[in-house]
Design a protein around this motif. Structure first.
Motif, PDB file in Angstrom:
ATOM      1  N   LEU A  97       0.669   4.311  -2.379  1.00  0.00           N
ATOM      2  CA  LEU A  97       0.172   5.394  -2.660  1.00  0.00           C
ATOM      3  C   LEU A  97       0.460   6.661  -3.269  1.00  0.00           C
ATOM      4  O   LEU A  97      -0.013   7.487  -3.808  1.00  0.00           O
ATOM      5  N   THR A 137      -5.238  -3.533  -1.162  1.00  0.00           N
ATOM      6  CA  THR A 137      -4.396  -3.457  -0.251  1.00  0.00           C
ATOM      7  C   THR A 137      -4.466  -2.724   1.038  1.00  0.00           C
ATOM      8  O   THR A 137      -4.169  -3.580   1.678  1.00  0.00           O
ATOM      9  N   PHE A 138      -5.395  -1.210   0.922  1.00  0.00           N
ATOM     10  CA  PHE A 138      -5.628  -0.593   1.700  1.00  0.00           C
ATOM     11  C   PHE A 138      -7.004  -1.295   2.272  1.00  0.00           C
ATOM     12  O   PHE A 138      -6.149  -2.063   3.984  1.00  0.00           O
ATOM     13  N   ALA A 162      -5.105   3.760   7.959  1.00  0.00           N
ATOM     14  CA  ALA A 162      -4.061   3.937   7.350  1.00  0.00           C
ATOM     15  C   ALA A 162      -2.555   3.552   8.525  1.00  0.00           C
ATOM     16  O   ALA A 162      -1.801   3.594   8.569  1.00  0.00           O
ATOM     17  N   TYR A 191       1.196  -0.905   0.343  1.00  0.00           N
ATOM     18  CA  TYR A 191       0.509  -0.034  -0.286  1.00  0.00           C
ATOM     19  C   TYR A 191       0.951   1.492   0.184  1.00  0.00           C
ATOM     20  O   TYR A 191       0.790   2.064  -1.060  1.00  0.00           O
ATOM     21  N   SER A 220      -4.030  11.547  -1.085  1.00  0.00           N
ATOM     22  CA  SER A 220      -3.085  10.516  -0.547  1.00  0.00           C
ATOM     23  C   SER A 220      -1.709  11.326   0.298  1.00  0.00           C
ATOM     24  O   SER A 220      -1.733  10.558   0.883  1.00  0.00           O
ATOM     25  N   TRP A 275      -5.666  -1.519  -6.726  1.00  0.00           N
ATOM     26  CA  TRP A 275      -4.541  -2.821  -6.763  1.00  0.00           C
ATOM     27  C   TRP A 275      -5.023  -1.585  -5.103  1.00  0.00           C
ATOM     28  O   TRP A 275      -4.219  -2.291  -4.017  1.00  0.00           O
ATOM     29  N   ARG A 276      -4.160  -0.210  -4.818  1.00  0.00           N
ATOM     30  CA  ARG A 276      -3.904   0.872  -4.170  1.00  0.00           C
ATOM     31  C   ARG A 276      -4.875  -0.029  -2.747  1.00  0.00           C
ATOM     32  O   ARG A 276      -4.492   0.417  -1.392  1.00  0.00           O
ATOM     33  N   SER A 277      -6.415   0.582  -3.752  1.00  0.00           N
ATOM     34  CA  SER A 277      -7.506  -0.057  -2.490  1.00  0.00           C
ATOM     35  C   SER A 277      -7.784  -1.126  -2.401  1.00  0.00           C
ATOM     36  O   SER A 277      -8.003  -1.112  -0.926  1.00  0.00           O
TER      37      SER A 277
END
Length: 427
Positions: A34, A46-47, A114, A30, A401, A42-44
């Motif tokens: 970022l 992994t978050f 986060a 993540y 971000s 993929w960012r969402s």
């Protein structure tokens, strides 16, 4: 007799071991994603997965099936909770409650998740160095992408992979303090080989090149704040080393500050030539910066609601600002402190200042520690704060971000520091 930590590790189930392995790996993925506005799926993913794994680790720790999670600094926790609660309360008087509700979810709830993910994940020296490598490696990859794009297409389009110029230049300031790990020995740093010094020089050169490509002026002042703060704190903390080799400390700093000053002047001249008539001087260009009019107008709006603000959300009165100033780019206050006051009034402004002060106090405590690794974390943390505050004096990147990157990096520092404190107390 075996120590308690060793006995606990020997009795853990394989499932818990896999959980403790995958949680920091997903968090690192993540962190790598970022800074880019691409690969959003993929960012969402992994978050969300990182948050779920963090919850599982916390539950296992509560049941004594995983190592205990130390508490973060109390002042930081209280300040963050107070800032979040007051921001949430602004929903009751927001001029655009639907917008405020969305921003609260993104900027408070998601940011808290986060921060918790990275605080829990950074449990030892190995994960600390892994996160540093991830942050610096992600910067190298994205900076290389920008260079390749500029060479092959003829220009760098910041909107494709880097969000925009402002977001990318802020990420450069955030990641810059972590280059100090290439000068420090293990376990906090990597400088056990001569190659790390060469890597540090190359990384710094890439950082300066990436910053110059943005044409951003404030990035140079922010980077100067980062490295000047780090050098001053390092000199105060390791005074004996400074006395033994003063030139080793001062010459690189002076060279770097001169280079940053020259690059800042070059960026200012180029910006003036791009947006003003040829005969316009740099001083005239700075004096006619549209943000000055924006700040005057924003102060007038603050006087309408000095104690409550208009409601949480950076663009809470964005349409009104654009219409009044006739500039589509002037949709928010372009100063993090003015923006906070505009959104949540004087109490929100005071709570933001208190939150930053709590972070600074925590890092100052680390800096005073006899443990050199904790002292390094303190230097990095205070340099990070200095750069972030300076960068946000002419814009507001306590948003999206960049805000999550800011809190992720702070959580990594605080998480590792908390483990070191706990280990010292248990010894």
């Amino acid at each position: 007799m075996q120590p308690a930590a060793v006995r606990a590790a020997s009795t853990r189930s394989p499932m818990i071991d896999r959980l403790l392995l995958w949680q920091p790996l997903v968090a690192a993925a993540y962190l790598a994603l970022l800074p880019t506005n691409a690969l959003t799926f993929w960012r969402s993913t992994t978050f969300a997965l990182g948050a779920l794994l963090t919850l599982a680790v916390a539950m296992a720790a509560a049941r004594h099936r995983a190592p205990a999670i130390p508490a973060p600094p109390r002042a930081v926790t209280l300040a963050f909770v107070a800032w979040g609660l007051w921001s949430t309360a602004s929903l009751a008087w927001s001029v655009h409650p639907d917008y405020t509700a969305v921003q609260l979810r993104r900027e408070v709830a998601w940011t808290l998740l986060a921060a918790a993910t990275f605080f829990v994940a950074c449990s030892d020296g190995r994960t600390w160095r892994g996160f540093v490598v991830t942050a610096l490696g992600g910067f190298v990859v994205l900076a290389t992408v920008a260079g390749v794009q500029a060479l092959t297409v003829g220009r760098w389009n910041a909107g494709v992979w880097h969000g925009d110029v402002g977001l990318w230049s802020t990420w450069l300031v955030l990641v810059a303090p972590f280059t100090l790990t290439l000068l420090a020995p293990p376990p906090g740093g990597f400088a056990d080989r001569r190659a790390s010094l060469v890597g540090g020089v190359l990384l710094l050169a890439l950082l300066l090149a990436a910053a110059r490509a943005t044409d951003n002026r404030m990035v140079w002042i922010a980077l100067a704040a980062v490295f000047a703060t780090a050098s001053l704190l390092g000199a105060l903390r390791w005074r004996a080393s400074l006395r033994r080799a003063p030139l080793r400390w001062l010459v690189p700093l002076l060279c770097l500050l001169v280079a940053l000053g020259a690059l800042f002047a070059d960026a200012v001249r180029e910006k003036a030539q791009q947006h003003h008539p040829p005969q316009t001087s740099v001083a005239q260009a700075l004096a006619t910066d549209p943000r000055i009019v924006l700040w005057d107008h924003t102060v007038e709006r603050i006087r309408e609601r000095p104690w409550t603000g208009f409601g949480f959300g950076r663009g809470i009165i964005g349409d009104e600002l654009r219409a009044a100033l006739r500039d589509p780019l002037l949709a928010h206050a372009h100063n993090v402190f003015v923006s906070q006051w505009l959104q949540t009034g004087a109490p929100g402004f005071a709570l933001l200042v208190a939150l930053l002060a709590a972070l600074a106090t925590a890092y100052a405590g680390s800096l005073r520690s006899t443990d050199p690794t904790r002292a390094l974390l303190g230097v990095i943390g205070l340099s990070l704060l200095a750069g972030f505050v300076v960068k946000n004096l002419t814009d507001d990147f306590f948003f999206g971000s960049n805000a999550r990157e800011f809190w992720a990096l702070n959580a990594i520092l605080l998480g590792y520091d908390a483990r070191l404190r706990a280990a010292t107390a248990a010894a």
